[in-house]
Design a protein around this motif. Structure first.
Motif, PDB file in Angstrom:
ATOM      1  N   ILE A  70      -8.663   0.880  -9.806  1.00 13.50           N
ATOM      2  CA  ILE A  70      -8.145  -0.013  -8.768  1.00 13.50           C
ATOM      3  C   ILE A  70      -9.068  -1.220  -8.718  1.00 13.50           C
ATOM      4  O   ILE A  70     -10.275  -1.072  -8.508  1.00 13.50           O
ATOM      5  CB  ILE A  70      -8.098   0.683  -7.392  1.00 13.50           C
ATOM      6  CG1 ILE A  70      -7.169   1.896  -7.431  1.00 13.50           C
ATOM      7  CG2 ILE A  70      -7.682  -0.306  -6.299  1.00 13.50           C
ATOM      8  CD1 ILE A  70      -7.262   2.791  -6.195  1.00 13.50           C
ATOM      9  N   ILE A  71      -8.518  -2.379  -8.928  1.00  7.50           N
ATOM     10  CA  ILE A  71      -9.318  -3.602  -8.894  1.00  7.50           C
ATOM     11  C   ILE A  71      -9.214  -4.194  -7.498  1.00  7.50           C
ATOM     12  O   ILE A  71      -8.153  -4.699  -7.101  1.00  7.50           O
ATOM     13  CB  ILE A  71      -8.843  -4.617  -9.957  1.00  7.50           C
ATOM     14  CG1 ILE A  71      -8.949  -3.979 -11.345  1.00  7.50           C
ATOM     15  CG2 ILE A  71      -9.643  -5.905  -9.860  1.00  7.50           C
ATOM     16  CD1 ILE A  71      -8.277  -4.773 -12.437  1.00  7.50           C
ATOM     17  N   PRO A  72     -10.290  -4.106  -6.727  1.00 10.94           N
ATOM     18  CA  PRO A  72     -10.235  -4.617  -5.353  1.00 10.94           C
ATOM     19  C   PRO A  72     -10.039  -6.130  -5.311  1.00 10.94           C
ATOM     20  O   PRO A  72     -10.661  -6.873  -6.077  1.00 10.94           O
ATOM     21  CB  PRO A  72     -11.596  -4.239  -4.768  1.00 10.94           C
ATOM     22  CG  PRO A  72     -12.131  -3.175  -5.662  1.00 10.94           C
ATOM     23  CD  PRO A  72     -11.569  -3.473  -7.017  1.00 10.94           C
ATOM     24  N   ARG A  73      -9.171  -6.553  -4.411  1.00 10.92           N
ATOM     25  CA  ARG A  73      -9.028  -7.980  -4.135  1.00 10.92           C
ATOM     26  C   ARG A  73     -10.251  -8.431  -3.340  1.00 10.92           C
ATOM     27  O   ARG A  73     -11.023  -7.605  -2.857  1.00 10.92           O
ATOM     28  CB  ARG A  73      -7.744  -8.238  -3.328  1.00 10.92           C
ATOM     29  CG  ARG A  73      -6.474  -7.902  -4.099  1.00 10.92           C
ATOM     30  CD  ARG A  73      -5.198  -8.044  -3.270  1.00 10.92           C
ATOM     31  NE  ARG A  73      -5.216  -7.151  -2.119  1.00 10.92           N
ATOM     32  CZ  ARG A  73      -5.319  -7.542  -0.846  1.00 10.92           C
ATOM     33  NH1 ARG A  73      -5.372  -8.813  -0.522  1.00 10.92           N
ATOM     34  NH2 ARG A  73      -5.346  -6.667   0.122  1.00 10.92           N
ATOM     35  N   LYS A  74     -10.421  -9.726  -3.192  1.00 12.03           N
ATOM     36  CA  LYS A  74     -11.586 -10.271  -2.503  1.00 12.03           C
ATOM     37  C   LYS A  74     -11.748  -9.658  -1.111  1.00 12.03           C
ATOM     38  O   LYS A  74     -12.838  -9.230  -0.730  1.00 12.03           O
ATOM     39  CB  LYS A  74     -11.470 -11.802  -2.398  1.00 12.03           C
ATOM     40  CG  LYS A  74     -12.636 -12.453  -1.702  1.00 12.03           C
ATOM     41  CD  LYS A  74     -12.484 -13.964  -1.639  1.00 12.03           C
ATOM     42  CE  LYS A  74     -13.667 -14.599  -0.939  1.00 12.03           C
ATOM     43  NZ  LYS A  74     -13.520 -16.053  -0.856  1.00 12.03           N
ATOM     44  N   GLU A  75     -10.660  -9.587  -0.347  1.00 11.66           N
ATOM     45  CA  GLU A  75     -10.733  -9.033   1.007  1.00 11.66           C
ATOM     46  C   GLU A  75     -11.161  -7.572   0.987  1.00 11.66           C
ATOM     47  O   GLU A  75     -11.884  -7.116   1.870  1.00 11.66           O
ATOM     48  CB  GLU A  75      -9.374  -9.123   1.726  1.00 11.66           C
ATOM     49  CG  GLU A  75      -8.909 -10.515   2.013  1.00 11.66           C
ATOM     50  CD  GLU A  75      -8.023 -11.080   0.916  1.00 11.66           C
ATOM     51  OE1 GLU A  75      -7.302 -12.033   1.210  1.00 11.66           O
ATOM     52  OE2 GLU A  75      -8.054 -10.595  -0.222  1.00 11.66           O
ATOM     53  N   GLU A  76     -10.711  -6.839  -0.015  1.00  7.27           N
ATOM     54  CA  GLU A  76     -11.038  -5.415  -0.111  1.00  7.27           C
ATOM     55  C   GLU A  76     -12.497  -5.197  -0.503  1.00  7.27           C
ATOM     56  O   GLU A  76     -13.097  -4.200  -0.100  1.00  7.27           O
ATOM     57  CB  GLU A  76     -10.101  -4.733  -1.113  1.00  7.27           C
ATOM     58  CG  GLU A  76      -8.657  -4.722  -0.645  1.00  7.27           C
ATOM     59  CD  GLU A  76      -7.655  -4.381  -1.728  1.00  7.27           C
ATOM     60  OE1 GLU A  76      -6.565  -3.903  -1.371  1.00  7.27           O
ATOM     61  OE2 GLU A  76      -7.945  -4.608  -2.927  1.00  7.27           O
ATOM     62  N   CYS A  79     -14.296  -5.981   2.850  1.00  8.40           N
ATOM     63  CA  CYS A  79     -13.998  -4.966   3.872  1.00  8.40           C
ATOM     64  C   CYS A  79     -13.325  -3.762   3.173  1.00  8.40           C
ATOM     65  O   CYS A  79     -12.100  -3.665   3.162  1.00  8.40           O
ATOM     66  CB  CYS A  79     -13.093  -5.575   4.940  1.00  8.40           C
ATOM     67  SG  CYS A  79     -12.763  -4.500   6.335  1.00  8.40           S
ATOM     68  N   PRO A  80     -14.113  -2.870   2.591  1.00  9.79           N
ATOM     69  CA  PRO A  80     -13.544  -1.757   1.812  1.00  9.79           C
ATOM     70  C   PRO A  80     -12.585  -0.856   2.592  1.00  9.79           C
ATOM     71  O   PRO A  80     -11.740  -0.189   1.980  1.00  9.79           O
ATOM     72  CB  PRO A  80     -14.784  -0.982   1.357  1.00  9.79           C
ATOM     73  CG  PRO A  80     -15.869  -1.995   1.336  1.00  9.79           C
ATOM     74  CD  PRO A  80     -15.566  -2.906   2.492  1.00  9.79           C
ATOM     75  N   PHE A  81     -12.668  -0.861   3.913  1.00 10.69           N
ATOM     76  CA  PHE A  81     -11.716  -0.113   4.732  1.00 10.69           C
ATOM     77  C   PHE A  81     -10.278  -0.451   4.323  1.00 10.69           C
ATOM     78  O   PHE A  81      -9.401   0.404   4.346  1.00 10.69           O
ATOM     79  CB  PHE A  81     -11.958  -0.447   6.209  1.00 10.69           C
ATOM     80  CG  PHE A  81     -10.773  -0.217   7.099  1.00 10.69           C
ATOM     81  CD1 PHE A  81     -10.452   1.057   7.530  1.00 10.69           C
ATOM     82  CD2 PHE A  81      -9.961  -1.279   7.496  1.00 10.69           C
ATOM     83  CE1 PHE A  81      -9.357   1.274   8.351  1.00 10.69           C
ATOM     84  CE2 PHE A  81      -8.864  -1.070   8.302  1.00 10.69           C
ATOM     85  CZ  PHE A  81      -8.563   0.215   8.734  1.00 10.69           C
ATOM     86  N   LEU A  82     -10.037  -1.696   3.920  1.00 10.13           N
ATOM     87  CA  LEU A  82      -8.696  -2.132   3.530  1.00 10.13           C
ATOM     88  C   LEU A  82      -8.169  -1.376   2.308  1.00 10.13           C
ATOM     89  O   LEU A  82      -6.972  -1.348   2.068  1.00 10.13           O
ATOM     90  CB  LEU A  82      -8.679  -3.637   3.252  1.00 10.13           C
ATOM     91  CG  LEU A  82      -8.968  -4.544   4.444  1.00 10.13           C
ATOM     92  CD1 LEU A  82      -9.133  -5.989   3.994  1.00 10.13           C
ATOM     93  CD2 LEU A  82      -7.884  -4.420   5.494  1.00 10.13           C
ATOM     94  N   LEU A  83      -9.055  -0.749   1.563  1.00 16.42           N
ATOM     95  CA  LEU A  83      -8.678   0.006   0.361  1.00 16.42           C
ATOM     96  C   LEU A  83      -8.352   1.471   0.643  1.00 16.42           C
ATOM     97  O   LEU A  83      -7.953   2.190  -0.270  1.00 16.42           O
ATOM     98  CB  LEU A  83      -9.840  -0.016  -0.641  1.00 16.42           C
ATOM     99  CG  LEU A  83      -9.937  -1.161  -1.609  1.00 16.42           C
ATOM    100  CD1 LEU A  83     -11.276  -1.124  -2.335  1.00 16.42           C
ATOM    101  CD2 LEU A  83      -8.801  -1.139  -2.597  1.00 16.42           C
ATOM    102  N   HIS A  84      -8.536   1.944   1.861  1.00 15.11           N
ATOM    103  CA  HIS A  84      -8.421   3.391   2.075  1.00 15.11           C
ATOM    104  C   HIS A  84      -7.016   3.923   1.799  1.00 15.11           C
ATOM    105  O   HIS A  84      -6.856   5.078   1.405  1.00 15.11           O
ATOM    106  CB  HIS A  84      -8.932   3.809   3.460  1.00 15.11           C
ATOM    107  CG  HIS A  84      -7.987   3.640   4.581  1.00 15.11           C
ATOM    108  ND1 HIS A  84      -7.979   2.521   5.394  1.00 15.11           N
ATOM    109  CD2 HIS A  84      -7.012   4.462   5.066  1.00 15.11           C
ATOM    110  CE1 HIS A  84      -7.055   2.669   6.317  1.00 15.11           C
ATOM    111  NE2 HIS A  84      -6.443   3.837   6.133  1.00 15.11           N
TER     112      HIS A  84
END
Length: 189
Positions: A70-76, A79-84
């Protein structure tokens, strides 16, 4: 059989408080789905499993995301919570063996929504934000809009409240996907 396994699975991952939230969300998702032409069984399952990774630390979420491609977007990344949701969907697929891509997508995108999201994804998004234990300034308005049959306006109001909440919460950011879908819906009204 799947529901029993899913409940046991959720119990192993979630704190008692988070499990209660997930049970509330699943019942709420079932009811919304039934009222708005979505398969209520799939909505229930998505609600039950949507927060599997919610209690993970930021480091755990980022590590699992990286390990799973999973390639996190800038916001993720900020704020890694956005990836949960995305991380939770991977765990549900790998460890529970759930193959229903629509349910997995609903779990993946329940945090922020996404452009062109499905009705099942929208149902879970709403259910997560308005389940009976949720208590914030605009929740009653969202619930009332759903009760009067205005799904789109309820979704718009829920997105608005989520944006306001994220903007006011220290350490959180407003996700661009949420803003994009809010703007798309707002143009219709």
């Amino acid at each position: 059989m799947l529901y029993k396994r899913a409940v046991d699975f959720a119990e192993n991952y979630l704190s008692p408080e988070r499990l209660q939230h997930s049970l509330n969300t699943s019942k709420c998702a079932y009811d919304i789905a039934r009222d708005y032409g979505v398969d209520p069984e799939r909505a229930y399952l998505a609600g039950l499993l949507h927060d599997i990774a919610r209690d993970f630390s930021a480091e755990q979420i980022l590590r699992i995301a990286t390990n799973e491609g999973i390639i996190p977007r800038k916001e993720e990344r900020i704020c890694p919570f956005l990836l949960h949701g995305k991380v939770g969907a991977v765990i549900v697929k790998k460890e529970l063996g759930l193959e229903d891509q629509g349910v997995l997508d609903a779990i993946s995108y329940h945090v922020t929504g996404r452009p062109d999201w499905t009705r099942l994804e929208q149902v879970l998004y709403l259910a997560d934000k308005i389940e009976p234990d949720r208590d914030y300034l605009g929740v009653d308005k969202v619930r009332a809009l759903l009760e009067t049959g205005d799904f789109e306006e309820a979704l718009l109001e829920c997105l608005r409240e989520n944006i306001i909440y994220a903007a006011r919460t220290k350490g959180w950011i407003v996700d661009t996907n949420t803003v994009v879908i809010f703007n798309e819906l707002a143009r219709r009204f």
